[in-house]
Motif scaffolding. Structure first.
Motif, short mmCIF file in Angstrom:
data_model
loop_
_atom_site.label_atom_id
_atom_site.label_comp_id
_atom_site.label_asym_id
_atom_site.label_seq_id
_atom_site.Cartn_x
_atom_site.Cartn_y
_atom_site.Cartn_z
N THR A 128 -81.33 -33.35 -95.31
CA THR A 128 -82.58 -32.58 -95.32
C THR A 128 -83.28 -32.74 -96.67
O THR A 128 -84.49 -32.98 -96.74
CB THR A 128 -82.30 -31.09 -95.05
OG1 THR A 128 -81.67 -30.96 -93.77
CG2 THR A 128 -83.59 -30.29 -95.07
N MET A 129 -82.50 -32.63 -97.75
CA MET A 129 -83.07 -32.85 -99.08
C MET A 129 -83.52 -34.30 -99.24
O MET A 129 -84.57 -34.57 -99.84
CB MET A 129 -82.03 -32.52 -100.17
CG MET A 129 -82.55 -32.74 -101.59
SD MET A 129 -81.30 -32.51 -102.87
CE MET A 129 -81.06 -30.73 -102.75
N ASN A 130 -82.74 -35.21 -98.70
CA ASN A 130 -83.07 -36.64 -98.79
C ASN A 130 -84.44 -36.93 -98.17
O ASN A 130 -85.30 -37.56 -98.80
CB ASN A 130 -81.99 -37.46 -98.08
CG ASN A 130 -82.13 -38.95 -98.33
OD1 ASN A 130 -83.14 -39.55 -98.00
ND2 ASN A 130 -81.10 -39.55 -98.90
N MET A 131 -84.66 -36.44 -96.95
CA MET A 131 -85.93 -36.66 -96.27
C MET A 131 -87.07 -35.95 -96.98
O MET A 131 -88.18 -36.48 -97.08
CB MET A 131 -85.85 -36.19 -94.81
CG MET A 131 -84.95 -37.04 -93.93
SD MET A 131 -85.46 -38.77 -93.84
CE MET A 131 -87.05 -38.61 -93.03
N GLY A 132 -86.77 -34.77 -97.50
CA GLY A 132 -87.80 -34.03 -98.23
C GLY A 132 -88.24 -34.76 -99.49
O GLY A 132 -89.44 -34.86 -99.78
N LEU A 133 -87.27 -35.30 -100.24
CA LEU A 133 -87.59 -36.03 -101.47
C LEU A 133 -88.32 -37.34 -101.17
O LEU A 133 -89.26 -37.71 -101.88
CB LEU A 133 -86.31 -36.31 -102.27
CG LEU A 133 -85.66 -35.09 -102.92
CD1 LEU A 133 -84.32 -35.48 -103.55
CD2 LEU A 133 -86.59 -34.49 -103.97
N GLU A 134 -87.90 -38.03 -100.12
CA GLU A 134 -88.59 -39.28 -99.75
C GLU A 134 -90.03 -39.00 -99.34
O GLU A 134 -90.95 -39.74 -99.72
CB GLU A 134 -87.83 -39.98 -98.61
CG GLU A 134 -86.54 -40.64 -99.04
CD GLU A 134 -86.00 -41.60 -98.01
OE1 GLU A 134 -86.80 -42.08 -97.16
OE2 GLU A 134 -84.79 -41.88 -98.02
#
Length: 267
Positions: A128-134
């Motif tokens: 979830t954090m990964n997609m948010g940061l991308e």
């Protein structure tokens, strides 16, 4: 992540690629038709960032497939436009366009490689954090656009209008088939006047280039006029519109393609 099997994950990646393919083609063409760049790039980047983030929260099914196509489409639009834009900047022009486009492409390639690695190092297994940061990083990629001048035909027309000058587009890109139609019609016009086939074609070619021989066919030429003078002849150089274009067209990515008295260079 979501427990999706390898085959489905591969299919999802392929769907994004299909969207990207069409985005690379349709996006720049639509942007050129629109005649302005900045607003288009800002809006498409925003849609791309949102669609990228939403994919993680969308359950597997038709809606997810549709969002993946949208994601691929809108995240692929900006690259070709940004790489081709330097040639429109008067400081770069034809002379440095290749180098400038190469720099933009190189930075894009490096970012596409190192950015996911950095994000993964920060987010770890938190997808979830990964997609948010991308998504956030993609959204931030629009920041340089705010510092660019507005380019394109409509931006130039708007600037001219502020100076009380009315500039209109008479003819832009033409397909080869449309160019052939114009040339054949002009040839027939001279046939009807009694000229031989060879003479009619030669006379027509002096006014309308044969198909495949016009810069309109490759999008390099645009015929402009104004209410002062609507004909495509040398009378246009006596208008306020022509004088304004000579002074300001380069600021919007346009040049006078064949200047008067420069035949030794342009022939």
């Amino acid at each position: 992540g979501k427990g999706i099997d390898a085959a489905t994950a591969g299919f999802m990646a392929a769907i994004v690629t299909v969207g990207s393919f069409f985005g690379c083609i349709v996006g720049p063409a639509f942007c050129d038709k629109l005649g302005k760049f900045k607003g288009f790039l800002i809006v498409t980047t925003l849609i791309g960032a949102v669609s990228m983030f939403v994919t993680w929260y969308t359950p597997v099914g038709f809606l997810l497939w549709a969002i993946l196509v949208i994601n691929g489409f809108f995240t692929a639009i900006n690259g070709p436009i940004m790489q081709s834009m330097p040639v429109l900047l008067p400081e770069i022009g034809d002379t440095y366009a290749g180098s400038a486009g190469g720099i933009v492409g190189t930075i894009s390639l490096l970012m596409s490689y190192f950015l996911p690695i950095g994000i993964s190092a920060v987010a770890g297994a938190d997808y979830t954090m990964n997609m948010g940061l991308e998504s956030l990083c993609f959204l931030l990629s629009v920041v340089p656009v705010f510092f660019l001048p507005e380019l394109g035909r409509k931006a130039m027309q708007a600037a001219a209008a502020k100076d009380g000058v009315d500039i209109r587009m008479q003819s832009g890109y033409r397909s080869v088939s449309y160019q052939k139609k114009l040339y054949d019609n002009k040839t027939q016009y001279y046939r009807n006047k009694g000229l031989s086939e060879a003479a009619a074609r030669e006379k027509a070619a002096a006014i309308v280039n044969p198909p495949g021989c016009s810069e309109h066919n490759c999008g390099l030429a645009a015929d402009l006029n104004s209410p002062e003078h609507t004909g495509l002849d040398t009378g246009f150089e006596k208008t306020a519109a022509f004088r304004w274009l000579k002074a300001h067209a380069v600021e919007y990515g346009f040049i006078l393609r064949y200047p008067k008295d420069a035949e030794a260079v342009t022939e």
